[in-house]
Write a protein that holds these residues in place. Structure first.
Motif, PDB file in Angstrom:
ATOM      1  N   GLY A 114       0.782  -1.221   0.000  1.00 41.93           N
ATOM      2  CA  GLY A 114       0.000   0.000   0.000  1.00 41.93           C
ATOM      3  C   GLY A 114       0.822   1.283   0.000  1.00 41.93           C
ATOM      4  N   LEU A 115       2.142   1.156   0.035  1.00 35.80           N
ATOM      5  CA  LEU A 115       3.008   2.333   0.089  1.00 35.80           C
ATOM      6  C   LEU A 115       3.318   2.876  -1.297  1.00 35.80           C
ATOM      7  CD1 LEU A 115       5.655   1.142   2.728  1.00 35.80           C
ATOM      8  CD2 LEU A 115       3.720   2.688   3.121  1.00 35.80           C
ATOM      9  N   SER A 116       3.587   4.166  -1.372  1.00 36.84           N
ATOM     10  CA  SER A 116       4.047   4.791  -2.612  1.00 36.84           C
ATOM     11  C   SER A 116       5.472   4.331  -2.904  1.00 36.84           C
ATOM     12  CB  SER A 116       4.033   6.308  -2.465  1.00 36.84           C
ATOM     13  OG  SER A 116       5.043   6.717  -1.540  1.00 36.84           O
ATOM     14  N   MET A 117       5.963   4.626  -4.110  1.00 41.52           N
ATOM     15  CA  MET A 117       7.340   4.276  -4.454  1.00 41.52           C
ATOM     16  C   MET A 117       8.334   5.022  -3.579  1.00 41.52           C
ATOM     17  SD  MET A 117       7.608   1.824  -6.440  1.00 41.52           S
ATOM     18  CE  MET A 117       9.374   1.930  -6.304  1.00 41.52           C
ATOM     19  N   GLU A 118       8.064   6.285  -3.303  1.00 36.61           N
ATOM     20  CA  GLU A 118       9.024   7.062  -2.510  1.00 36.61           C
ATOM     21  C   GLU A 118       9.083   6.536  -1.078  1.00 36.61           C
ATOM     22  OE1 GLU A 118       8.807  11.259  -3.180  1.00 36.61           O
ATOM     23  OE2 GLU A 118       9.180  10.953  -5.312  1.00 36.61           O
ATOM     24  N   ALA A 119       7.947   6.089  -0.553  1.00 32.54           N
ATOM     25  CA  ALA A 119       7.930   5.488   0.782  1.00 32.54           C
ATOM     26  C   ALA A 119       8.685   4.155   0.796  1.00 32.54           C
ATOM     27  CB  ALA A 119       6.491   5.287   1.241  1.00 32.54           C
TER      28      ALA A 119
ATOM     29  N   GLU B 238       7.835  13.872  -2.343  1.00 25.42           N
ATOM     30  CA  GLU B 238       6.773  13.434  -1.431  1.00 25.42           C
ATOM     31  C   GLU B 238       7.075  13.842   0.007  1.00 25.42           C
ATOM     32  OE1 GLU B 238       5.760   9.047  -0.140  1.00 25.42           O
ATOM     33  OE2 GLU B 238       4.858   9.443  -2.101  1.00 25.42           O
ATOM     34  N   ASP B 239       8.346  13.758   0.407  1.00 28.12           N
ATOM     35  CA  ASP B 239       8.748  14.167   1.755  1.00 28.12           C
ATOM     36  C   ASP B 239       8.541  15.660   1.950  1.00 28.12           C
ATOM     37  OD1 ASP B 239       9.795  11.526   2.460  1.00 28.12           O
ATOM     38  OD2 ASP B 239      11.430  11.976   1.088  1.00 28.12           O
ATOM     39  N   LEU B 240       8.953  16.444   0.946  1.00 29.19           N
ATOM     40  CA  LEU B 240       8.810  17.894   1.051  1.00 29.19           C
ATOM     41  C   LEU B 240       7.344  18.312   1.048  1.00 29.19           C
ATOM     42  CD1 LEU B 240      11.853  17.709   0.622  1.00 29.19           C
ATOM     43  CD2 LEU B 240      11.689  19.634  -0.962  1.00 29.19           C
ATOM     44  N   ARG B 241       6.524  17.601   0.273  1.00 26.21           N
ATOM     45  CA  ARG B 241       5.085  17.888   0.291  1.00 26.21           C
ATOM     46  C   ARG B 241       4.486  17.643   1.667  1.00 26.21           C
ATOM     47  NH1 ARG B 241       4.042  14.400  -5.084  1.00 26.21           N
ATOM     48  NH2 ARG B 241       4.395  15.997  -6.697  1.00 26.21           N
ATOM     49  N   ALA B 242       4.871  16.533   2.293  1.00 24.18           N
ATOM     50  CA  ALA B 242       4.334  16.203   3.619  1.00 24.18           C
ATOM     51  C   ALA B 242       4.715  17.272   4.639  1.00 24.18           C
ATOM     52  CB  ALA B 242       4.843  14.835   4.063  1.00 24.18           C
TER      53      ALA B 242
ATOM     54  N   VAL C  83      16.772  20.372   2.632  1.00 24.18           N
ATOM     55  CA  VAL C  83      17.735  20.156   1.549  1.00 24.18           C
ATOM     56  C   VAL C  83      17.156  19.149   0.551  1.00 24.18           C
ATOM     57  CG1 VAL C  83      20.101  19.547   0.947  1.00 24.18           C
ATOM     58  CG2 VAL C  83      19.621  20.601   3.172  1.00 24.18           C
ATOM     59  N   PRO C  84      16.684  19.613  -0.604  1.00 23.68           N
ATOM     60  CA  PRO C  84      16.129  18.697  -1.607  1.00 23.68           C
ATOM     61  C   PRO C  84      17.173  17.686  -2.061  1.00 23.68           C
ATOM     62  CG  PRO C  84      15.735  21.005  -2.192  1.00 23.68           C
ATOM     63  CD  PRO C  84      16.713  20.999  -1.073  1.00 23.68           C
TER      64      PRO C  84
ATOM     65  N   ALA D 169       7.909  24.908  -8.179  1.00 24.58           N
ATOM     66  CA  ALA D 169       6.751  24.958  -9.066  1.00 24.58           C
ATOM     67  C   ALA D 169       5.441  24.705  -8.317  1.00 24.58           C
ATOM     68  CB  ALA D 169       6.919  23.934 -10.194  1.00 24.58           C
ATOM     69  N   GLU D 170       5.493  23.880  -7.275  1.00 27.21           N
ATOM     70  CA  GLU D 170       4.286  23.544  -6.520  1.00 27.21           C
ATOM     71  C   GLU D 170       3.997  24.522  -5.384  1.00 27.21           C
ATOM     72  OE1 GLU D 170       4.322  19.480  -5.211  1.00 27.21           O
ATOM     73  OE2 GLU D 170       4.757  18.690  -7.218  1.00 27.21           O
ATOM     74  N   GLY D 171       4.859  25.527  -5.221  1.00 29.55           N
ATOM     75  CA  GLY D 171       4.633  26.509  -4.169  1.00 29.55           C
ATOM     76  C   GLY D 171       5.096  26.083  -2.795  1.00 29.55           C
ATOM     77  N   LEU D 172       5.822  24.967  -2.705  1.00 34.48           N
ATOM     78  CA  LEU D 172       6.289  24.478  -1.400  1.00 34.48           C
ATOM     79  C   LEU D 172       7.335  25.414  -0.805  1.00 34.48           C
ATOM     80  CD1 LEU D 172       6.704  20.643  -2.104  1.00 34.48           C
ATOM     81  CD2 LEU D 172       4.622  21.944  -1.622  1.00 34.48           C
ATOM     82  N   VAL D 173       8.158  25.981  -1.672  1.00 31.07           N
ATOM     83  CA  VAL D 173       9.228  26.861  -1.197  1.00 31.07           C
ATOM     84  C   VAL D 173       8.642  28.067  -0.470  1.00 31.07           C
ATOM     85  CG1 VAL D 173      11.126  28.349  -1.912  1.00 31.07           C
ATOM     86  CG2 VAL D 173      10.848  26.101  -2.966  1.00 31.07           C
TER      87      VAL D 173
END
Length: 467
Positions: free
Chosen positions: A212-217, A354-358, A377-378, A389-393
Motif C-alpha cells: 500500500g506504500l508509494s514508491m518514494e515510501a 513526497e517528503d517535502l510535500r508532507a 535540503v532537496p 513549481a508547486e509553491g512548497l518553497v
C-alpha cells in the motif's frame, strides 16, 4: 517442476556470469553509480593498469557528498571537498563517464537521481560505492553498496565477485495509524531486530502494508536496510512501480515500456519459496518513532521511554551507557518535550518531493519555534525545481525554514553543513553515529513530519497531537 524461488535468487541467478563451488559468484552489474568520495582510488587503479572503463554507458556519476548546499555556482570553499569534486570531474572527463555535476539539471544525491531519471529499473543489479545503494531495491532489483576496490572491479569489468547472501523476508500487515510513515516502519523494524540483526542477509519486504506504500515510501524503507546489517533490501515491483517509472527520461518508452512491464510482472517470489528467516509485524503496533542513542537500532515509539539499565543485556551495558552519555540522556527518560536546536530534512532517505510535500502540508500557516534552525535540503535539482513549481518553497520561507540546494548536506559531516558540538538535531537521515553530523553533534532520527513538528514546537513532539 521447477523449485519455488525467491525474487532475490531469480535476479541473482540471471546475472551470474560464472559460479564455482567454494568461490564467490562473478555477477554482472547493469548499472554502476559513482560519486566523488569512493571513486578516486578506483580510477587511479585503472590508470596504473593502463585500462579504461569497460562500459561507460552503464556508469553514471554525480557530485553529492562533498558539495555545499549554498552558493553552488561559486567555487567550493572547503579545500578537501573542492579537491574531491574537481578530481571526479577530471576522472569522468578522462575516462568518458557522464557526470551530473553542480549546475547540471540532473545533479543530486546518487540514490535519488537514479529512480527519478528512470535509470533504476526492475530486475537490475545495481551497485555504488555507498552503503545506501539498497534504496534502489524498492523497484524490485538487487542493489547494494560496495567498497573502493570493488568500484574499480566494476569499472574495469562490469562484474563483481560476491558471495550469495542468505535470504530474509520481513512482512508488515495491517493499517498504519495516524502520523505513522514508512520511516517509522523501518525504524520500528530495526529497533526490534537491532542494528546487526540482518547481518549476512538480503531482505525482501512484503505484506499488504508494504504493497500500500508509494514508491518514494518504499525507497525510504529499502534505503535503511543496511542499518540493520543487511546486504540490501528489495520489494517486488507492481503497478505502483510501473506507474512511477512510466515516462521517465531514461526508462523504456512506448511499446518498449509495455514489453518491459510484461517481463517485470514475473519479478516476484514464488509461492512456497523458502527464506532462511521470516519475520512478521503488524502495522497497528507501530508508533511514530524516534532514536535516542548512537545507532539506528536504539529507537523507541514516541510514547515510550528510553530503556532502563535493567532492560539491557549485561554484555551491552558498557556500550549502552557510553551511548547515553554521548547523547546527554538518562535511562528511563522520555524524549517527549526534549528541546532541539536544529532540524534537518534531507538525505537519500527522505529528500524526495513526497517528503517535502508532507512537511509543507504540515507547516502551512505555522512558524518555526524561536531558537531552532531548520534546513530543508532537496535530494536533487529536479526535486528542488518541483518544490518551487508547486509553491512548497513559499510555504517553507513563510514558516522560517531555510531551503538549500541539493546534496547530502548534514546527513554526514563531510561538507560545510555540520551540526555544532553538543547541539541536538532531529534529522530525517539514516544514521545517528557519534559525530555523524559533525564532531559532538547529537542526532535523533525521525520521519519528516516528526521533524517538522519539532521545528514548529522547538522540542520533540508527538506528531499525532498536531495532525
Amino acid at each position: 517442476m521447477n523449485q519455488p524461488n525467491t525474487l532475490f535468487d531469480k535476479i541473482w541467478d540471471a546475472h551470474v556470469v560464472k559460479s564455482a563451488e567454494g568461490h564467490p559468484d562473478a555477477v554482472f552489474i547493469d548499472r554502476h553509480f559513482i560519486h566523488e568520495v569512493t571513486s578516486p582510488q578506483a580510477f587511479d587503479g585503472l590508470r596504473k593498469r593502463g585500462i579504461g572503463v569497460f562500459n561507460t554507458s552503464r556508469t553514471t556519476a554525480t557530485a553529492d557528498h562533498n558539495v555545499p548546499t549554498k552558493d553552488q555556482h561559486l567555487p567550493i570553499r572547503e579545500a578537501l571537498s573542492r579537491h574531491q569534486v574537481e578530481t571526479l570531474r577530471k576522472n569522468c572527463d578522462e575516462f568518458g563517464v557522464e557526470l551530473y555535476d553542480l549546475g547540471h539539471p540532473f545533479q543530486g544525491i546518487v540514490h535519488i537521481i537514479g529512480p527519478e531519471l528512470g535509470l533504476t529499473l526492475p530486475g537490475m543489479t545495481i551497485v555504488c560505492g555507498d552503503s545506501h545503494t539498497s534504496t534502489h531495491g524498492a523497484f524490485g532489483n538487487v542493489a547494494f553498496g560496495i567498497g573502493t576496490s570493488e568500484v574499480e572491479q566494476v569499472l574495469a569489468t562490469q562484474c563483481i565477485l560476491q558471495n550469495r547472501p542468505k535470504r530474509m523476508r520481513i512482512s508488515i500487515n495491517g493499517q498504519l495509524t495516524k502520523g505513522v510513515t514508512s520511516k517509522d516502519i523501518i525504524l520500528y523494524i530495526i529497533s526490534k531486530i537491532s542494528a546487526s540483526g540482518a547481518t549476512g542477509y538480503f531482505v525482501e519486504y512484503a505484506g499488504d502494508t508494504i504493497r500500500g506504500l508509494s514508491m518514494e515510501a518504499r525507497m525510504t524503507i529499502c534505503n535503511m536496510s543496511i542499518e540493520m546489517g543487511a546486504r540490501g533490501g528489495l520489494i517486488a515491483p507492481d503497478d505502483v512501480t510501473f506507474d512511477y517509472i512510466r515516462g521517465r527520461k531514461f526508462a523504456p518508452q512506448g511499446d518498449a515500456f509495455e514489453q518491459a512491464v510484461s517481463q517485470w510482472r514475473a519479478l516476484k517470489t514464488d509461492d512456497g519459496a523458502v527464506f532462511d528467516r521470516e519475520l512478521v509485524y503488524q502495522a497497528e503496533d507501530i508508533q511514530p518513532m524516534i532514536t535516542y542513542g548512537t545507532n539506528p537500532g536504539m529507537g523507541i515509539g514516541i510514547g515510550e521511554h528510553i530503556p532502563n539499565l535493567s532492560e539491557i543485556p549485561a554484555q551491552e551495558l558498557v556500550s549502552y551507557t557510553k551511548s547515553l552519555a554521548y547523547m546527554g540522556l538518562e535511562p528511563g527518560m522520555e524524549l517527549l518535550n526534549k528541546h532541539v536546536d536544529y532540524v534537518f530534512i534531507g538525505s537519500c532517505t527522505n529528500a524526495r518531493i513526497e517528503d517535502l510535500r508532507a512537511v509543507a502540508d504540515f507547516v502551512k500557516g505555522k512558524q518555526k519555534a524561536d531558537g531552532v534552525e531548520v534546513w530543508i535540503v532537496p535530494g536533487s535539482v529536479q526535486v528542488s525545481n518541483q518544490a518551487k513549481a508547486e509553491g512548497l518553497v513559499a510555504v517553507f520561507e513563510a514558516a522560517g525554514f531555510e531551503l538549500r540546494e541539493p546534496g547530502c548536506s548534514a546527513c554526514l559531516g563531510m561538507n560545510e553543513d555540520k551540526i555544532p558540538a553538543g547541539k541536538y538535531c532531529i534529522s530525517t537521515s539514516n544514521r545517528n553515529f557519534e559525530g555523524r553530523q559533525g564532531p559532538g553533534a547529537r542526532t535523533f532520527l525521525a520521519s519528516p513530519i516528526m521533524a517538522a513538528a519539532a521545528a514548529v514546537m522547538g522540542r520533540v513532539t508527538d506528531v499525532r497531537e498536531l495532525v
